[in-house]
Structures are given as C-alpha cells and as structure tokens.
Motif scaffolding. Structure first.
Motif, mmCIF file in Angstrom:
data_model
loop_
_atom_site.group_PDB
_atom_site.id
_atom_site.type_symbol
_atom_site.label_atom_id
_atom_site.label_comp_id
_atom_site.label_asym_id
_atom_site.label_seq_id
_atom_site.Cartn_x
_atom_site.Cartn_y
_atom_site.Cartn_z
ATOM 1 N N ALA A 46 0.838 -1.342 0.094
ATOM 2 C CA ALA A 46 0.020 -0.014 -0.075
ATOM 3 C C ALA A 46 0.921 1.381 0.070
ATOM 4 O O ALA A 46 0.656 2.081 -0.868
ATOM 5 C CB ALA A 46 -1.011 0.044 1.324
ATOM 6 N N LYS A 47 1.936 1.067 0.668
ATOM 7 C CA LYS A 47 3.002 2.614 0.943
ATOM 8 C C LYS A 47 3.651 2.506 -0.305
ATOM 9 O O LYS A 47 3.634 3.698 -0.866
ATOM 10 C CB LYS A 47 3.814 2.034 1.959
ATOM 11 N N LYS A 48 4.060 1.409 -0.958
ATOM 12 C CA LYS A 48 4.763 1.518 -2.147
ATOM 13 C C LYS A 48 3.805 2.099 -3.463
ATOM 14 O O LYS A 48 4.305 3.017 -4.253
ATOM 15 C CB LYS A 48 5.252 0.200 -2.698
ATOM 16 N N THR A 70 -4.264 0.042 -6.170
ATOM 17 C CA THR A 70 -4.107 -1.173 -5.905
ATOM 18 C C THR A 70 -3.829 -1.849 -7.254
ATOM 19 O O THR A 70 -3.113 -2.853 -7.255
ATOM 20 C CB THR A 70 -5.392 -1.853 -5.174
ATOM 21 N N ILE A 71 -4.774 -1.715 -8.082
ATOM 22 C CA ILE A 71 -4.640 -2.524 -9.204
ATOM 23 C C ILE A 71 -3.271 -2.297 -10.073
ATOM 24 O O ILE A 71 -2.843 -3.070 -10.527
ATOM 25 C CB ILE A 71 -5.938 -2.137 -10.438
ATOM 26 N N GLU A 109 -7.479 -3.454 5.216
ATOM 27 C CA GLU A 109 -6.845 -4.806 4.740
ATOM 28 C C GLU A 109 -7.181 -5.136 3.461
ATOM 29 O O GLU A 109 -8.170 -4.744 3.266
ATOM 30 C CB GLU A 109 -7.149 -6.007 6.061
ATOM 31 N N TYR A 110 -6.433 -6.142 3.188
ATOM 32 C CA TYR A 110 -6.901 -6.709 1.760
ATOM 33 C C TYR A 110 -7.217 -8.230 2.011
ATOM 34 O O TYR A 110 -6.538 -8.864 2.854
ATOM 35 C CB TYR A 110 -6.082 -6.907 0.585
ATOM 36 N N ASN A 111 -8.319 -8.709 1.339
ATOM 37 C CA ASN A 111 -8.641 -10.105 1.502
ATOM 38 C C ASN A 111 -8.722 -10.634 0.162
ATOM 39 O O ASN A 111 -9.349 -9.839 -1.006
ATOM 40 C CB ASN A 111 -9.824 -10.792 2.144
ATOM 41 N N VAL A 112 -7.969 -11.813 -0.271
ATOM 42 C CA VAL A 112 -8.043 -12.279 -1.749
ATOM 43 C C VAL A 112 -9.172 -13.320 -1.962
ATOM 44 O O VAL A 112 -8.995 -13.703 -2.990
ATOM 45 C CB VAL A 112 -6.691 -12.821 -2.037
ATOM 46 N N ARG A 113 -10.438 -12.864 -1.488
ATOM 47 C CA ARG A 113 -11.270 -13.974 -1.625
ATOM 48 C C ARG A 113 -12.767 -13.337 -1.103
ATOM 49 O O ARG A 113 -12.648 -12.284 -0.521
ATOM 50 C CB ARG A 113 -11.341 -15.357 -0.897
#
Length: 413
Positions: free
Chosen positions: A110-112, A253-254, A283-287
C-alpha cells in the motif's frame, strides 16, 4: 459444465446456491461442503482437502471451473498448481495472495503504490514492539501478520492491553506462526466498509459494497469473530466517497498488482475505514468475504457462473453487472460460546421460507445438526434497510437449536 467450489462455510453455500441457478451449470462439487450444500440443487459434497487430490479430482471429473472459497488454499498456491495443468480456477496465485497472507506485505504494498492507509510499523522482535507501544497514541491497532481466521486484530485502548496482545501473539503464539511478526497501526476513528472488486489481470469491475459486523456482542463489543452479520449495499456510500475509493484505493491497488506481475484473476475484498468521506485501507482479502457474500449474492441479477468464467478468461470488460434495487440483511446464528469453546451435534429446526445459508452444519442419521461455531445465516431482501432488518429478526426466530445465539443489532449503524 461441471463446477467445483472449495470450502465448507456459509460463503461457499451462498456461491453454490447462486451458481446452481446458472443454465450453464449441470453439476457442482462442493469440497467438502456442509449440511446446506448436501441438499442444494445440482450439488454433491466430496471429502478431499489437500491441493494435490483436489487437482486430480478436477482433472478426472472434467471440471470446467473451480472457485476457491477460503484464503488458506490461495495462500498455499492452489491457483499455481491448477494453472500448471491449464485448469480454469477463480482466484489469485500464491504471490498475489500475499496481500492477505501477510499484513506486513500488504501494508508495504500500500505504501509503495500510494494506497491511502493508516501509519504503521512492522516488528518481528517482541522487545522492539514493546518499546514502540510505550510511545504510541492510544487506542492503537495490533495485527498478527499471518492468517488468523479473522481474529488476529486487537484494538488496544491502553498500554496494558497492547502489551498483553504482543505477548499473546509473539510469545504465547496463540495464532502459532501467524503472530511471530506484528503490525502496529495508527487507529482511525470512523466506520468500516467492505468493497469487493472483480479483477481479471487487466480489467476490474467494482462488484458490490457491504457492512460487516465483526464482534460477538451487540454494539460491536467483545472478541472478534469471523463475522456475525452483514448488510448490502453499504448504506453510507455516497458519490464523493465512491470517487475517493476509486482514486485513492482501487486504482493504485490494481496498478500495483500489475506492476508486481502478480497473476490475479478473482475477487479482491478491500476492508476500509471511512473518516470524513476519506477511505483508509485496513486490509486486503483475496477472496469473497463471509458473511458479506451471503448478503450480496441474493441481490445479484446476473448469471454468476458466466461472470466467473469471464474473469478467469480476462474478459471482464464484456460483463455488465446488474443488481436488484433492494437492501439485504444477513444475520448469523452461532453456537453458544463461540468464538471460544462451544458444543456441537444439536439438531437444527428451520421453519422459515427465507434464504438460509448453512456454515457449521452437517447431516447425521438424516438429521441436520450443528457442526461449527457459526452455524448458519438467514438473509432477507426488502426495499429499505429497516424493513430488511425487521423481517430478518422475525424470520430467524423460526430457527432453533440448543444454545442458538445471534446479535440483535445487525444493520444498525
């Protein structure tokens, strides 16, 4: 075509229920499924759990599409294994799954890529983390780095609570290896929002929004759970906020996913905190989320099997999502004692015509019994949130099992 759904919770029953409505689908294998999928149209439960055996089953049974429910399999690399044999699977590869598999990786990502997120520090030594909590502003958020079934986040109100969390995570290993690294994060006062985005590697489509209720007790009190209920769409979403979410969260993000050369063909669940119409990534969740999926899918008018195929094939730009102009309310019924110790094996009686998605249920001697902490969820859809809530509580009173517990304030903001 034949479809396979991996997982045994309410989310997977909701996916099976929705996919079963597709004229493209003749058979759904639920791996391992639950008491609800056992009786669901077109579904068959199959008890296998390791990635190698699941892949062999897919090959031997001409599975046209596999949908992965739980994060565990994604983080372990099930997508990479399937793609070695050119099997179609909905979900990100092992590398992209680090967005959920490691909180520190996600924060650094996220920082990057300039995704707006609260300030944070990462520690893998207890002494260093203890020094940090002596100087932070309270309350402060402490997160276990790895997978902890939605329970690895503590909001510490003071030094004593922060110290206890750090010892629990890093020394007492209550989440085993998942807590050996921790993220200490700035606390932002606001309200939470879940945003779901379909990603096909090139294109993205915003799927839907929801509000989850994480704590076990009313008024968001007590320990975290996997989720005690959800409403969809989120009632506080407005145009300004929606634009901010797109520009400050989703687009960067994309961009980051593409630049990291991650193979992401699935759903991305973005957990946000909203303060003064500004979104901050938590947070990210991948589902798909649980219980948000149970709240969202009944509102969807499209054939979801077709959507998943287009996502896997990189053709999301051909999809136009259509939603009912209604609001849904999903209330989770849990076993007494959850998220701590609870008993199971009690008979369940369901006397409602509303949608019920099973989670911790099983069939024994032709009877439906409790088999988990979160047992099932009931979903209603109405023109307003108030009506959906009222109906949900009226109808869930028609479900019974020994020790049934549910929050009475799902959807109250």
């Amino acid at each position: 075509m034949k479809v396979m759904i991996i997982g045994n919770g309410g989310r997977e029953h909701a996916l099976a229920w929705k996919i079963s409505q597709s004229p493209l689908v003749e058979k759904i294998y639920c791996i391992p499924g639950n008491g609800g999928t056992f009786n669901e149209n077109k579904c068959e439960n199959v008890y296998i759990d390791n990635i190698h055996d699941i892949k062999e089953f897919a090959k031997n049974n001409n599975i046209a599409l596999t949908i992965v429910g739980p994060e565990k399999y994604l983080v372990e690399g099930i997508v990479d294994e399937f793609e070695k044999d050119s099997l179609k699977i909905f979900g990100p590869d092992k590398r992209a799954s680090m967005l959920e598999g490691s909180k520190s990786y996600a924060k650094n990502f996220a920082k990057k890529y300039n995704v707006q997120t609260p300030e944070y520090s990462v520690f893998n030594k207890l002494d260093d983390a203890i020094e940090k909590i002596k100087e932070v502003k309270y309350p402060v958020v402490i997160k276990a780095d790895g997978l902890a079934a939605g329970k690895g986040v503590i909001i510490a109100k003071n030094y004593e609570e922060a110290e206890k969390a750090l010892y629990d995570f890093m020394e007492n290993k209550i989440f085993e290896e998942a807590g050996k690294t921790v993220v200490i994060e700035e606390y932002i006062e606001g309200y939470e929002m879940s945003v779901f985005v379909l990603v096909d590697g090139e294109n993205y489509k915003i799927f839907q929004t929801a509000k989850d209720h994480k704590k076990i007790f009313e008024g968001e009190k007590g320990p975290n759970t996997g989720g005690m209920g959800a409403i969809s769409p989120h009632p506080l979403l407005n145009e300004t906020l929606f634009e901010n979410i797109k520009q400050k969260i989703i687009k960067p993000t994309i961009k980051g996913i593409k630049e990291e050369k991650s193979n992401y063909k699935g759903i991305l669940f973005i957990g946000l905190m909203i303060k003064n119409n500004e979104p901050y990534l938590l947070e990210y969740n991948v589902r798909f989320g649980d219980p948000e999926t149970q709240a969202m899918l009944p509102l969807l008018e499209n054939d979801i099997a077709k959507i998943f195929l287009k996502t896997v094939e990189g053709k999301l730009n051909e999809v136009e999502l259509k939603w009912k102009n209604k609001v849904s309310c999903c209330v989770v019924a849990a076993s007494n004692g959850y998220p701590g110790k609870y008993e199971k094996g009690y008979e369940i009686n369901i006397n409602t015509e509303e949608i019920v998605f099973h989670a911790g249920t099983a069939i024994k001697d032709n009877k439906l019994i409790t088999n988990g902490g979160r047992v099932l969820s009931l979903v209603t859809m109405e023109d307003t949130l108030e009506k959906a809530q009222e109906k949900a509580y009226e109808e869930i009173s028609k479900i019974s099992f020994k020790g049934i517990y549910y929050r009475k304030d799902i959807g109250k903001l």
